[in-house]
Design an enzyme around this catalytic site. Structure first.
Site, PDB file in Angstrom:
ATOM      1  N   GLY A  36       0.841  -1.200   0.000  1.00 14.32           N
ATOM      2  CA  GLY A  36       0.000   0.000   0.000  1.00 14.32           C
ATOM      3  C   GLY A  36       0.878   1.251   0.000  1.00 14.32           C
ATOM      4  N   HIS A  37       1.857   1.267   0.895  1.00 20.18           N
ATOM      5  CA  HIS A  37       2.794   2.400   0.941  1.00 20.18           C
ATOM      6  C   HIS A  37       3.546   2.517  -0.390  1.00 20.18           C
ATOM      7  CE1 HIS A  37       2.799   1.218   5.409  1.00 20.18           C
ATOM      8  NE2 HIS A  37       2.250   2.412   5.393  1.00 20.18           N
ATOM      9  N   ARG A 187      -1.149  -3.220  10.502  1.00 20.94           N
ATOM     10  CA  ARG A 187      -1.763  -3.888  11.666  1.00 20.94           C
ATOM     11  C   ARG A 187      -2.237  -5.311  11.352  1.00 20.94           C
ATOM     12  NH1 ARG A 187      -3.759   1.606  13.210  1.00 20.94           N
ATOM     13  NH2 ARG A 187      -2.882   2.034  15.263  1.00 20.94           N
TER      14      ARG A 187
HETATM   15  P1  AMP Z   1       0.274   4.321   7.747  1.00 16.97           P
HETATM   16  O1  AMP Z   1       1.710   3.932   7.727  1.00 16.97           O
HETATM   17  O2  AMP Z   1      -0.667   3.201   8.051  1.00 16.97           O
HETATM   18  O3  AMP Z   1       0.017   5.569   8.567  1.00 16.97           O
HETATM   19  O4  AMP Z   1      -0.075   4.735   6.242  1.00 16.97           O
HETATM   20  C1  AMP Z   1       0.674   5.679   5.536  1.00 16.97           C
HETATM   21  C2  AMP Z   1      -0.061   6.038   4.264  1.00 16.97           C
HETATM   22  O5  AMP Z   1      -0.223   4.853   3.476  1.00 16.97           O
HETATM   23  C3  AMP Z   1      -1.453   6.605   4.513  1.00 16.97           C
HETATM   24  O6  AMP Z   1      -1.720   7.655   3.598  1.00 16.97           O
HETATM   25  C4  AMP Z   1      -2.344   5.419   4.265  1.00 16.97           C
HETATM   26  O7  AMP Z   1      -3.651   5.774   3.867  1.00 16.97           O
HETATM   27  C5  AMP Z   1      -1.597   4.714   3.150  1.00 16.97           C
HETATM   28  N1  AMP Z   1      -1.976   3.291   3.094  1.00 16.97           N
HETATM   29  C6  AMP Z   1      -1.980   2.401   4.114  1.00 16.97           C
HETATM   30  N2  AMP Z   1      -2.436   1.195   3.692  1.00 16.97           N
HETATM   31  C7  AMP Z   1      -2.737   1.343   2.381  1.00 16.97           C
HETATM   32  C8  AMP Z   1      -3.264   0.472   1.381  1.00 16.97           C
HETATM   33  N3  AMP Z   1      -3.575  -0.785   1.645  1.00 16.97           N
HETATM   34  N4  AMP Z   1      -3.444   0.962   0.146  1.00 16.97           N
HETATM   35  C9  AMP Z   1      -3.142   2.254  -0.158  1.00 16.97           C
HETATM   36  N5  AMP Z   1      -2.637   3.126   0.742  1.00 16.97           N
HETATM   37  C10 AMP Z   1      -2.447   2.680   1.994  1.00 16.97           C
END
Ligand code: AMP
Length: 285
Positions: A36-37, A187
């Protein structure tokens, strides 16, 4: 790729790149990087000259009973992934430097922070906005990329950027999913085998409701069916919310004429793990 921990150094690098008229793209994350990142990094890499990614598990966006301490961290793995994604700068500040002695300032985006995840997690979005604005001030990006997976967060950051006249384009990336539909999240590692096998029920419940909305069924019926599917799964231990809202304003949708895009979003617990997800049903427009 250069790894930076010093806020001052990051600030100086941001200023220098800006002065050279290069476009800075920025992807803020909490690390434990996954596909995703990576998809956000790819988008930014295509559109920008310099790509900055931050890794910071932000203490002020976690509630007192939440998982700040046990949030997964693996800087070695993250820096290998970032390097492969052709990141130029990996910014990993320390919490004690981001929030030094006497730290007192926060950003609140009112109203939007009172619904959905904001209801269950008081102070969460204030913590998110505060850290994002701080990171923006340090890095000084032209463009910042956020995932649609955290739809409310994206809407709130867009609102903050508009309200506070930030000269930063806020861009969105599509949700990246596992084969069975589960939205990828750092998570997800908390899920045990049985929970993992059942976790796609969240995505399925959103689609069930979405199908009914497309069939012009009443909103309340769509919601009930979605919630019903979640309730029928014994691994779902709580449903925080299952909401059907206007995708632009986040106001509740009452009719299904599909004039505008509709957001269907939910948050559930599987044991101690909280999962969120959403889909958008495109309106006629
Ligand atoms: P986090 O590390 O969970 O705070 O996420 C960092 C960024 O990655 C945020 O903008 C999230 O929305 C994005 N993100 C997390 N998981 C996904 C995913 N499965 N698909 C697309 N973007 C994601």
């Amino acid at each position: 790729m250069k790894i930076i921990t010093s806020i001052k150094e990051a600030q100086a690098i941001g200023s220098k790149i800006r002065a050279s008229h290069k476009i800075i793209g920025f992807v803020p994350t909490m690390g434990y990087l996954h596909r995703g990142h990576l998809s956000l990094m790819k988008l930014a890499r295509k559109k920008c000259d310099v790509l900055v990614v931050s890794i910071f598990v932000n203490p002020i966006q976690f509630g007192p009973t939440e998982d700040y301490k046990k949030y997964p961290r693996d800087l070695q793995h993250d820096s290998a992934m970032a390097q492969e994604a052709k990141v130029d700068y990996l910014f990993c500040p320390r919490a004690k430097n981001m929030y030094g002695p006497g730290y007192s300032t926060v950003v609140n985006v009112n109203r939007l922070d009172q619904i959905m995840c904001g209801k269950q997690r008081p102070g969460h979005f204030s913590g998110v906005c505060t850290v994002v604005l701080k990171l923006f001030n340090i890095i000084k990006p032209h463009q910042a990329y956020f995932g649609q997976k955290d739809y409310q967060q994206l809407a709130i950051i867009k609102r903050m950027a508009r309200d506070l006249n930030l000269e930063i384009k806020i861009l969105a990336g599509k949700t990246v999913r596992e084969k069975d539909g589960l939205a990828i999240s750092s998570r997800n590692v908390y899920l045990n085998r049985e929970q993992r096998q059942n976790a796609a029920v969240l995505y399925k419940s959103l689609h069930l409701a979405g199908g009914l909305i497309l069939d012009r069924q009443p909103v309340e019926k769509a919601r009930k069916e979605g919630v019903g599917l979640l309730k029928s799964n014994r691994f779902v231990t709580a449903i925080d919310y299952f909401d059907i809202r206007d995708a632009q304003t986040l106001k509740p949708v009452l009719d299904t004429s599909l004039k505008n895009d509709i957001l269907i979003a939910a948050a559930i617990h599987m044991g101690k793990t909280r999962l969120i997800d959403n889909i958008i049903i495109r309106g006629k427009k």
